[in-house]
Design a protein around this motif. Structure first.
Motif, PDB file in Angstrom:
ATOM      1  N   UNK A 117       0.849  -1.204   0.000  1.00 17.04           N
ATOM      2  CA  UNK A 117       0.000   0.000   0.000  1.00 17.04           C
ATOM      3  C   UNK A 117       0.883   1.252   0.000  1.00 17.04           C
ATOM      4  N   UNK A 118       1.986   1.177   0.746  1.00 15.87           N
ATOM      5  CA  UNK A 118       2.936   2.291   0.799  1.00 15.87           C
ATOM      6  C   UNK A 118       3.571   2.522  -0.572  1.00 15.87           C
ATOM      7  N   UNK A 119       3.968   1.430  -1.225  1.00 14.19           N
ATOM      8  CA  UNK A 119       4.558   1.515  -2.569  1.00 14.19           C
ATOM      9  C   UNK A 119       3.550   2.166  -3.519  1.00 14.19           C
ATOM     10  N   UNK A 120       2.305   1.732  -3.382  1.00 17.09           N
ATOM     11  CA  UNK A 120       1.223   2.253  -4.220  1.00 17.09           C
ATOM     12  C   UNK A 120       1.099   3.775  -4.045  1.00 17.09           C
ATOM     13  N   UNK A 121       1.138   4.204  -2.805  1.00 15.44           N
ATOM     14  CA  UNK A 121       1.030   5.644  -2.510  1.00 15.44           C
ATOM     15  C   UNK A 121       2.236   6.398  -3.057  1.00 15.44           C
ATOM     16  N   UNK A 122       3.407   5.848  -2.861  1.00 12.19           N
ATOM     17  CA  UNK A 122       4.637   6.515  -3.323  1.00 12.19           C
ATOM     18  C   UNK A 122       4.597   6.773  -4.824  1.00 12.19           C
ATOM     19  N   UNK A 123       4.152   5.762  -5.592  1.00  7.57           N
ATOM     20  CA  UNK A 123       4.116   5.927  -7.053  1.00  7.57           C
ATOM     21  C   UNK A 123       3.163   7.052  -7.430  1.00  7.57           C
ATOM     22  N   UNK A 124       2.080   7.175  -6.664  1.00  8.95           N
ATOM     23  CA  UNK A 124       1.088   8.208  -6.958  1.00  8.95           C
ATOM     24  C   UNK A 124       1.507   9.611  -6.555  1.00  8.95           C
ATOM     25  N   UNK A 125       2.648   9.725  -5.862  1.00 13.51           N
ATOM     26  CA  UNK A 125       3.043  11.056  -5.395  1.00 13.51           C
ATOM     27  C   UNK A 125       3.548  11.953  -6.525  1.00 13.51           C
ATOM     28  N   UNK A 126       4.292  11.375  -7.466  1.00 12.93           N
ATOM     29  CA  UNK A 126       4.888  12.192  -8.537  1.00 12.93           C
ATOM     30  C   UNK A 126       3.875  12.617  -9.584  1.00 12.93           C
ATOM     31  N   UNK A 127       2.934  11.751  -9.892  1.00  7.07           N
ATOM     32  CA  UNK A 127       1.896  12.054 -10.886  1.00  7.07           C
ATOM     33  C   UNK A 127       0.658  11.318 -10.433  1.00  7.07           C
ATOM     34  N   UNK A 128      -0.468  11.974 -10.468  1.00  2.55           N
ATOM     35  CA  UNK A 128      -1.653  11.354  -9.886  1.00  2.55           C
ATOM     36  C   UNK A 128      -2.397  10.444 -10.852  1.00  2.55           C
ATOM     37  N   UNK A 129      -2.072  10.512 -12.146  1.00  8.38           N
ATOM     38  CA  UNK A 129      -2.794   9.667 -13.084  1.00  8.38           C
ATOM     39  C   UNK A 129      -2.104   9.568 -14.424  1.00  8.38           C
ATOM     40  N   UNK A 130      -2.744   8.844 -15.318  1.00  9.11           N
ATOM     41  CA  UNK A 130      -2.124   8.592 -16.622  1.00  9.11           C
ATOM     42  C   UNK A 130      -2.327   9.754 -17.604  1.00  9.11           C
ATOM     43  N   UNK A 131      -3.243  10.663 -17.277  1.00  8.61           N
ATOM     44  CA  UNK A 131      -3.466  11.842 -18.129  1.00  8.61           C
ATOM     45  C   UNK A 131      -3.148  13.103 -17.326  1.00  8.61           C
ATOM     46  N   UNK A 132      -2.777  14.169 -18.027  1.00  3.82           N
ATOM     47  CA  UNK A 132      -2.527  15.430 -17.322  1.00  3.82           C
ATOM     48  C   UNK A 132      -3.773  15.869 -16.556  1.00  3.82           C
ATOM     49  N   UNK A 133      -4.940  15.614 -17.164  1.00  4.92           N
ATOM     50  CA  UNK A 133      -6.190  16.088 -16.538  1.00  4.92           C
ATOM     51  C   UNK A 133      -6.594  15.300 -15.282  1.00  4.92           C
ATOM     52  N   UNK A 134      -5.847  14.235 -14.961  1.00  5.15           N
ATOM     53  CA  UNK A 134      -6.144  13.498 -13.710  1.00  5.15           C
ATOM     54  C   UNK A 134      -5.906  14.399 -12.500  1.00  5.15           C
ATOM     55  N   UNK A 135      -4.942  15.323 -12.648  1.00  2.89           N
ATOM     56  CA  UNK A 135      -4.635  16.240 -11.556  1.00  2.89           C
ATOM     57  C   UNK A 135      -5.820  17.206 -11.420  1.00  2.89           C
ATOM     58  N   UNK A 136      -6.538  17.095 -10.331  1.00  3.06           N
ATOM     59  CA  UNK A 136      -7.714  17.963 -10.128  1.00  3.06           C
ATOM     60  C   UNK A 136      -9.005  17.383 -10.663  1.00  3.06           C
ATOM     61  N   UNK A 137      -8.954  16.159 -11.163  1.00  3.49           N
ATOM     62  CA  UNK A 137     -10.175  15.557 -11.726  1.00  3.49           C
ATOM     63  C   UNK A 137     -11.197  15.276 -10.623  1.00  3.49           C
TER      64      UNK A 137
END
Ligand code: SF4
Length: 164
Positions: A117-137
């Protein structure tokens, strides 16, 4: 037996050069899935979505169709740890070579799951999704969609790092 088929999309194997469905091709994969609608409907089989399907690449009409089944889909990604014959463990198959550990390092299944779960969170820290628009979606903020697979996010970041 459950009348349910789990549908997976091919993902990047981090550290490998495999073919996979890229974010820009997700809509095409979804259209292909929906081309089997008549068969799913006639047979009463629910199409289940495995990790990484992006909610926003479905039309509202397709979402309504999916939600009409006994087992409505989720648009999430989460760790599904695999244990290899040599007792090495990893987050999921696409991340088999990422942060691989030995099962012997953990005192319980709970401890191992918390680690991934920690690894999962860490990966999500740099970019929240596969598209630019994921940030703030708003769909991500409401927990409807996790912004695609973590393996795709990591791959995107590594490719970006290669280009810089
Ligand atoms: S979080 Fe990203 S992939 Fe999911 S609906 Fe929003 S923009 Fe689409």
């Amino acid at each position: 037996m459950k009348r349910y088929i789990r549908i997976g999309i091919t993902h990047p194997l981090v550290g490998e050069q495999n073919n996979f469905i890229r974010p820009e091709d997700m809509r095409g994969a979804i259209q292909r899935l929906c081309s089997f609608r008549t068969l799913f409907d006639e047979q009463g089989v629910s199409p289940g979505l495995d990790c990484g399907f992006p909610f926003c690449r479905f039309t509202s009409e397709e979402i309504d169709w999916l939600n009409g089944f006994e087992y409505p889909p989720g648009f999430q990604c989460g760790p599904g740890p695999d244990i290899a014959p040599d007792l090495s463990v990893f987050h999921c198959l696409p991340l088999a070579s990422y942060s691989r550990r030995s099962l012997r390092e953990f005192r319980s299944l709970k401890e191992m799951n918390e680690h991934f779960q920690q690894i999962h969170k860490q990966i999500g820290k740099g970019a929240v999704g596969i598209f630019d628009e994921c940030d703030g979606c708003r769909h991500r903020e409401k927990g409807i969609c996790s912004g695609g697979g973590r393996c795709q996010i990591l791959h995107r970041r590594l490719i970006g790092a290669d280009k810089s």
